[in-house]
Scaffold this active site. Sequence first.
Site, short mmCIF file in Angstrom:
data_model
loop_
_atom_site.label_atom_id
_atom_site.label_comp_id
_atom_site.label_asym_id
_atom_site.label_seq_id
_atom_site.Cartn_x
_atom_site.Cartn_y
_atom_site.Cartn_z
CE LYS A 66 4.46 9.85 3.79
NZ LYS A 66 5.59 10.79 4.00
CG ASP A 102 8.21 12.16 1.75
OD1 ASP A 102 7.55 13.19 1.46
OD2 ASP A 102 7.71 11.16 2.29
#
Length: 281
Positions: A66, A102
């Site tokens: 990420k 997220d």
Amino acid sequence: MKKLFAVLGDPIGHSMSPIMHNDLFSFYQIDAHYLPFQVNGANLHDAVKGLKAIGAAGFNVTVPHKSKIIPLLDGVDELAASIGAVNTVVNEGGKLIGYNTDGPGFLKGLQAYGSSAAGQKILVVGAGGAARAIYFTLAKENPIAVDIANRTLATASELINDCPYGNFSKALTLDVAGINLAEYDLIIQTTTIGMSPNTAEQPLNLNNLSQQSMVCDIIYNPLETQFLHDARIKGARIQNGIDMFVYQGALAFEKWTGIFPDVERMRENVLQQLGGKKKTC
């Protein structure tokens, strides 16, 4: 021509995203397919270059890539840049642009339960990547405070100092957070403690938990961690990690297609894969 979407990670075999997104493509009659690719760190650059070369319409990024993917993209939006992590990439006219869904996914899941961050005193347990995404997102929502409790106090302090959004936050040890637990309207467990197979473990003592609090755990396997079980027994409202997972996926799907999908359909799909029923109240 069929559009290609993907998820990159290492490992990747456990990912439920392909089933979830392929079901949505079928449901909305979109000619597209979503594939999982196991990519190690040494091959990440080549994988991203290859997806761009073949015109992939978008892809997700999961652990451990990420943060490492950011230099490989053509652009990153403000929130993802401040968090320092990307989980969703969109091919925008041949440019790969990174986003982080997220934190916003957690927030949308919270709002679906009739709760919010505004005007709340919040405790985030943990200071890793998930905590960072959630903390930065909630800090923008005008909370009273978002305190961070972590085993390593310096890591919690560093997370608070990195946040570009003004807020009143304190770094706490887990013991101090447990003593002051009744102060918090919302408690969010972001670590892997309690995840299968180590389901008996807990990150924080809940003896001082208030019945008025809402307790969230971003773990969804098991569906009800020991942490959530004990919070429910003490009378608090609880929420497991399915909502965050579903809503972050829904926001990614919206960025790719312009359609905000049926989250209930997504939730049921995930629950079927997990072989159980969501335990929240």
